[in-house]
Structures are given as C-alpha cells and as structure tokens.
Design an enzyme around this catalytic site. Structure first.
Site, mmCIF file in Angstrom:
data_model
loop_
_atom_site.group_PDB
_atom_site.id
_atom_site.type_symbol
_atom_site.label_atom_id
_atom_site.label_comp_id
_atom_site.label_asym_id
_atom_site.label_seq_id
_atom_site.Cartn_x
_atom_site.Cartn_y
_atom_site.Cartn_z
ATOM 1 N N GLU A 212 -2.823 -24.742 24.777
ATOM 2 C CA GLU A 212 -3.157 -24.679 26.210
ATOM 3 C C GLU A 212 -3.518 -26.092 26.626
ATOM 4 O O GLU A 212 -4.625 -26.550 26.347
ATOM 5 C CB GLU A 212 -4.339 -23.713 26.426
ATOM 6 C CG GLU A 212 -4.037 -22.267 26.097
ATOM 7 C CD GLU A 212 -3.186 -21.579 27.164
ATOM 8 O OE1 GLU A 212 -3.134 -22.065 28.310
ATOM 9 O OE2 GLU A 212 -2.559 -20.543 26.847
ATOM 10 N N CYS A 246 -8.316 -27.610 34.282
ATOM 11 C CA CYS A 246 -6.939 -27.866 33.835
ATOM 12 C C CYS A 246 -5.908 -27.501 34.895
ATOM 13 O O CYS A 246 -4.860 -28.120 34.979
ATOM 14 C CB CYS A 246 -6.656 -27.116 32.541
ATOM 15 S SG CYS A 246 -6.950 -25.357 32.673
HETATM 16 P P1 NAD Z 1 -9.490 -32.985 23.895
HETATM 17 O O1 NAD Z 1 -8.088 -32.762 23.494
HETATM 18 O O2 NAD Z 1 -10.019 -34.381 23.825
HETATM 19 O O3 NAD Z 1 -10.497 -32.133 22.969
HETATM 20 C C1 NAD Z 1 -10.346 -30.735 22.778
HETATM 21 C C2 NAD Z 1 -10.905 -30.360 21.401
HETATM 22 O O4 NAD Z 1 -10.144 -31.029 20.408
HETATM 23 C C3 NAD Z 1 -12.370 -30.714 21.175
HETATM 24 O O5 NAD Z 1 -13.004 -29.640 20.508
HETATM 25 C C4 NAD Z 1 -12.301 -31.934 20.285
HETATM 26 O O6 NAD Z 1 -13.378 -32.048 19.389
HETATM 27 C C5 NAD Z 1 -11.014 -31.723 19.532
HETATM 28 N N1 NAD Z 1 -10.359 -32.997 19.166
HETATM 29 C C6 NAD Z 1 -10.412 -34.183 19.845
HETATM 30 N N2 NAD Z 1 -9.690 -35.114 19.201
HETATM 31 C C7 NAD Z 1 -9.174 -34.522 18.110
HETATM 32 C C8 NAD Z 1 -8.345 -34.977 17.039
HETATM 33 N N3 NAD Z 1 -7.913 -36.237 16.966
HETATM 34 N N4 NAD Z 1 -7.992 -34.087 16.096
HETATM 35 C C9 NAD Z 1 -8.410 -32.809 16.151
HETATM 36 N N5 NAD Z 1 -9.213 -32.332 17.127
HETATM 37 C C10 NAD Z 1 -9.596 -33.182 18.082
HETATM 38 O O7 NAD Z 1 -9.629 -32.360 25.334
HETATM 39 P P2 NAD Z 1 -10.883 -32.364 26.307
HETATM 40 O O8 NAD Z 1 -11.114 -33.759 26.807
HETATM 41 O O9 NAD Z 1 -12.017 -31.636 25.684
HETATM 42 O O10 NAD Z 1 -10.319 -31.448 27.510
HETATM 43 C C11 NAD Z 1 -9.578 -31.978 28.562
HETATM 44 C C12 NAD Z 1 -8.109 -31.633 28.459
HETATM 45 O O11 NAD Z 1 -7.949 -30.252 28.188
HETATM 46 C C13 NAD Z 1 -7.365 -31.860 29.774
HETATM 47 O O12 NAD Z 1 -6.118 -32.458 29.499
HETATM 48 C C14 NAD Z 1 -7.173 -30.479 30.333
HETATM 49 O O13 NAD Z 1 -6.067 -30.333 31.197
HETATM 50 C C15 NAD Z 1 -7.006 -29.682 29.097
HETATM 51 N N6 NAD Z 1 -7.362 -28.287 29.334
HETATM 52 C C16 NAD Z 1 -6.395 -27.330 29.312
HETATM 53 C C17 NAD Z 1 -6.719 -26.012 29.577
HETATM 54 C C18 NAD Z 1 -5.690 -24.924 29.575
HETATM 55 O O14 NAD Z 1 -6.105 -23.769 29.590
HETATM 56 N N7 NAD Z 1 -4.409 -25.207 29.555
HETATM 57 C C19 NAD Z 1 -8.038 -25.686 29.855
HETATM 58 C C20 NAD Z 1 -8.993 -26.688 29.870
HETATM 59 C C21 NAD Z 1 -8.646 -27.988 29.591
#
Ligand code: NAD
Length: 459
Positions: A212, A246
């Site tokens: 997602e 998002c």
């Molecule tokens: P992110 O990808 O930075 O982090 C999400 C999760 O991944 C966190 O738990 C984090 O600890 C983990 N993570 C971060 N880096 C990682 C790595 N290198 N390896 C493994 N895990 C890692 O995202 P964010 O900043 O928390 O959220 C924002 C993004 O999420 C935006 O792009 C937004 O559009 C998207 N989003 C999508 C939805 C959806 O339902 N499609 C919903 C909410 C947010």
C-alpha cells in the site's frame, strides 16, 4: 525485543500456526472480540497517543483512526462466518461426476509493517484481516509515531500470546531484521522506495505481498463542477491530518475558466474550517517531524501563495496553503507532497489532462469534480489509478464494501472489509472426483474413436 529474538519469535508463531488453533471460526471470532474489547477499554489512551504523535483532535482521531478501526472490526465480526464458507462452483463436462469448491485458507505467519501518518488504523486494519483469515501476525508500527507504537505494543503484547500476535517496535534496522525472516505473507504500507525494499525481501522467500504505497493523486475540477461543494470536499480531504494522507488530493487541475472562482471558494472554506489563524486551530494537526517540516517549507517557494504560507516552527505547524503559478517541472510537482500545500494547475482542454496524466506514475487516487457523465466515462477509461472518487475526495477509502489499494507504483493488492479477508487468505481450489464411475476417455491407448470424442468435448 532485540534482533536476536526475531527468528525465535517467527519460529514460535509458525509452530503455533501449525497447531491449527488459529483456523477455527470460534478462535478467530474470540480474538477479534478481544481486540474490540481492548479498543473499547482504551479509547482515551488511544486518542491521547494520536494527539501526542500528530496533534490530531479527538474528532479527527476518532473519525479517521479509532472509529474507522472499530467499524472494520464490527463489519468483520458480522460477516466472518459467511466469508469463511467455501464457494461451490460448477464443474465442466470433462469433469463429469465431480464437485468443485473454492476454500479460503490462512497463509500462516504474516508480517505487517505500518507507517506513521495513521499509525493506529494502518497497523490494525490489516491485522483485522490477518486475524479474520486465521493467520498469526507480527506487527511493526512506525517508530516516527512513538506514542501510538508504544501503546500498540502494550495493548497487543499484554493481551495476546506472542506466538499468535506480537508487536515489534523499533527503527528501520528492526524492520530490516524482520524482513530477513521467511514469512508467509507480507503486508506493507509506506513509501514507494521502502515498498521496493519490501518486495525484494519478499522475492527472496517467494512470499506473497501487498504493497500500500503513495504517489501524487490528481484532483481535476471541470467547468461544470459544483464549486461550493467541490471546495468543501477538496479542503477537507487535503488538509485532514495536515495533508499527511496517502489519498489526499496532491494537486488541483482546474479548468482555466473557473480557477479564480474555485480559489475564492477554497479561501472561504479555509476560513470557515480553521478560522483566521489556522496555526492556532485545535482542529488542525501538526507535521510529524522537523525533517518533513523543512522539506514542506522548501516547497513554499515553488509558486505564488494565495492562502496560508505561514508556519510555526515550534509547533511544527504549517498553515493550509494554496499555491498557483506552479509549473509541472517545479520541485513540488516531482514527488508526493504529503503535507498541507495545494498547488493549483490549470488546463484548457480535457485531452491535455489525459495526455499528461497518462505519462505520469499511476496514482493511488483520482478525483474528478464534474456532473457530466460523458466526461466521467472518458476520464475513467483513460486515466488509471488505484481508486476513484467522483465529486468527493478520500471518502472512497471509508467504505468496507470497496477494495482499497493502488496500481503500478501506488501499490499492489488491496484490502478493507471482505477484501482484507481475501488478501490474507489463500484461495484454494478443491476438486472432489466421484468414485461411482471412471471415464476411460483420458487413458491410453488412444483410439481413433477416443480422439473423435475428445475433439467433440472441446468444441
Ligand atoms: P516509510 O516507507 O518511510 O516507512 C513505513 C514503515 O517502513 C515504517 O514502519 C518504517 O520503520 C519501515 N521502514 C523504513 N525504512 C525501511 C527500510 N529501509 N527497510 C525496511 N523497513 C523500513 O513510510 P512513512 O514515511 O512512514 O509513510 C509515508 C508514505 O506512506 C507515503 O508515501 C504515503 O503515501 C504512504 N502511505 C500509503 C498508504 C496506503 O494505504 N496506500 C497509507 C499511508 C501512507
């Protein structure tokens, strides 16, 4: 939980899954009821944590996180028994005498990785699907929403056995350690770059995955749109959670002839919703952290600010900002904004919009304000997106009857309601052959007569 314990945790969950206990309807139901009970008992703590992490008002936190999660839970409890029933399907003539059905089986041990922007909803909504489908699960909340992450850890880890459900808190390294393990399902919500890392990890173990992700969701406002309603719905969807949603409309694409009228309406609505001093509004959330805040401030130079453009660095608040005279090549148009700045771009012909959007990444949502059905059909046929709302924003996500997910770079797979149950279930085909007779047509030796029958069967 330190890194060394993770392989042990996964192993314990796999053993528990293999015991078969999680598969019974009664077990799934009682666990969902337990989760419901926990949420009911801890409403105040949850709303408090969401306020501490993101400055969400009780109303917003209730509507978009707590209430949303509760209604997913109740919907699932209401329908689970029916969802679990196998679907009986017809058998073709070549399978004469047999019966066919489709059963839904849990995958096993699922890993759910959640982001910070809706830290409760985006950890628990997938978890509801995982439980409903009969899986064990490890949940990794976002370290950037520490109050909610800690509360989730306390609630889940104190009330469910670790071999069934467990929250593993921590930074990126913890997520990476989890991804090294072999899971039976990966459910990730977050950014596109991390989505790619998750998919690579999934490929290593050939684990099925739901991603997602995000992207730039366009909001097209046509000349015939109801401008008053459009302005209210756009402002609400864009500035909810201070734009850190998002599916927030990322930017407006407005018919040139109505641009000024729409901006004026949006200005009125902004004052009505957040007052003359939005930075002081109790209903207006904050930006998650300083790095993201600075990134958003740098976008404020990418066009002419028509409303907002003020900020409070101590409170990490950026006023709802409307910006025009923004070019497609400006930095703000190169990445998902994920904050309270709304660029207004214009078009003269809808075909220009189609031509442009077809060349961009497929967005998570497409918003279209029009009353013209022919325009609606044309746009839907020509512009791909994960989901669509016509004459509204964001609300398509709130229906448990609609699957929610992206397409292309905005994601893979979907969930909510029945679709969460399907996501966490393997669709398993079962053919039961009759023993009353055994048609010999398929067996050698293959005579000319058999060949003639075979050809007839496939006609
Ligand atoms: P992110 O990808 O930075 O982090 C999400 C999760 O991944 C966190 O738990 C984090 O600890 C983990 N993570 C971060 N880096 C990682 C790595 N290198 N390896 C493994 N895990 C890692 O995202 P964010 O900043 O928390 O959220 C924002 C993004 O999420 C935006 O792009 C937004 O559009 C998207 N989003 C999508 C939805 C959806 O339902 N499609 C919903 C909410 C947010």
């Amino acid at each position: 939980m330190n890194r060394l314990d993770i392989p042990l945790l996964v192993q314990k969950q796999r053993e528990f899954f293999l015991s078969g206990e999680t598969k019974a309807y009664s077990f799934r139901r009682s666990q969902l009821e337990q989760l419901l009970h926990l949420l009911l008992e801890n409403e105040e703590e949850i709303l408090h944590a969401l306020h501490a992490d993101l400055g969400k008002s009780p109303f917003e936190a209730y509507a978009t996180e707590y209430g949303f999660t509760m209604s997913e839970l109740r919907f699932t409890l209401k329908h689970l028994k029916k969802w679990m029933k196998p679907t009986h399907v017809r058998s073709p003539l070549v399978l004469f005498g047999s019966r066919s059905r489709i059963e839904h089986h849990p995958y096993g041990v699922a890993l759910i990785i959640a982001p910070w922007n809706y830290p409760l909803q985006l950890a628990l909504a997938p978890l509801i699907g995982a439980i409903a489908a009969g899986n064990c699960a490890i949940i990794k909340p976002s370290e950037l929403a520490p109050h909610t992450s800690q509360l989730l850890g306390e609630l889940i880890n104190q009330h469910f056995p670790a071999e069934y459900l467990h929250v593993v808190e921590g930074e990126v390294e913890v997520a990476q350690a989890l991804l090294r393990e072999s899971f039976d399902y990966l459910f990730f919500t977050g950014s596109i770059p991390v989505g790619k890392i998750v998919m690579e990890a999934a490929a290593h173990h050939l684990t099925p995955v739901t991603l997602e992700l995000g992207g730039k969701s366009p909001c097209i406002v046509c000349q015939d749109a109801d401008l008053q309603k459009a302005a209210r719905r756009i402002v609400w969807g864009k500035f909810l959670n201070a734009g850190q949603t998002c599916v927030a409309p990322d930017y407006l694409l407005v018919d040139t002839r109505i641009k000024e009228a729409l901006i004026a309406e949006i200005g009125k609505v902004l004052r009505e919703f957040y007052g003359e001093e939005p930075l002081k509004s109790e209903d207006y959330p904050k930006i998650i952290h300083d790095r993201h805040f600075q990134r958003l401030l740098s976008f404020c130079e990418d066009g002419r600010i028509r409303y907002g453009g003020t900020w409070d660095p101590a409170g990490l608040k950026l006023a709802p900002t409307i910006m025009d005279e923004v070019g497609w090549e400006a930095p703000i148009m190169q990445e998902e904004i994920f904050g309270p700045i709304l660029p207004v771009l214009t078009y003269d012909q809808l075909d220009e919009v189609i031509g442009k959007l077809q060349r961009l990444d497929k967005p998570l949502a497409l918003y279209l304000f029009t009353n013209d059905q022919a325009v609606e059909r044309k746009m839907l046929q020509n512009i791909p997106s994960g989901g669509v709302a016509i004459n509204d924003t964001v609300m398509h996500l709130s229906s448990p009857y609609l699957p929610f997910g992206g397409v292309g770079s905005s994601g893979l797979g979907d969930y909510h309601g029945y679709y969460s149950f399907l996501t966490f279930s393997q669709r398993r085909s079962v053919l039961k052959q009759t023993n009353r007779f055994d048609l010999s047509l398929k067996y050698p030796p293959y005579s000319t007569q058999k060949y003639a029958w075979l050809r007839r069967l496939f006609k």
